[in-house]
Design an enzyme around this catalytic site. Sequence first.
Site: not given
Length: 296
Positions: A144-145, A148, A227
């Site tokens: 997930h990070e 980003h 998100e």
Amino acid sequence: MLYEQIQSNKRRTVFLLIGFLALVGIVGAAVGYLLLKSLVTGIIGALLVGVIYAVIMISNATDVVMAMNHGTEVTSADQAPELWHTVEDMAMVAQVPMPRVFIIEDESPNAFATGNNPKNAAVAATTGLIALMNRNELEGVIGHEISHVRNYDIRISTIALALTAAISFLINLGSNWWLFGSGSRDRDNRDSGGGGQLLVFILSLVVMIFAPLVAAVIQMAISRNREYLADAGSVALTRNPQELIAALRKLNSAPPMSHVDESSAALYISDPLKKKARLFDTHPPIEERIARLEKM
């Protein structure tokens, strides 16, 4: 699709910077009037503060944000092997340079990414995250990070953080001066002045009250969308939505972090403050995120 998202984020960065400067200018006008009875001086001073904050945050985003959140850099795999190798693997799959790795001493599980672009990005994880998650769940969170990072979300988040920090500084400056400085002696003069002067005074107070809410709305709009995108990006990297789903469920039941910079809250994968029913929540409900992942 990925290229289009990156280009969209770059365009949004420009618009966000324009909005940032405009909002800082408005707050500066209000503070300038309360402190100096000069709208123009306030605007010029505030824009200078805003530019300084933006330049510092953009050019030194990683170090500034990590210092604000008490992050300690991991410089070798020996210090935190599981976290290090997970970040390394996810970066390799995403085809981005390996970010710097940081650990935050906090029992509550959480993580975030920051930086200006993929070449100078960083990923931070709490000690609670490392302790609570198994390898697959950790991959889901780190994926997930890394998403980003790959999608340039970190640049947008950095500018939004600079916006919030600059506005907070200006409002605190104006409030303290007005309440405890010479502003307290000027209130009677303003109240006894003409109606126009009193109106500007009231409008200045209104701006100072509502400017943080406007900043929160901007952060909310940016954070919620990114998100969802990062959740989808994590699944694209790990090829298994169940990894992130399991991690999100653990994050949802975790306590709030003990020490967290509130202006950085939007950066985290899960709300570190755990405030319920906030009007301006920067995170979409985890239940909604899980529901979307279950449809993949």
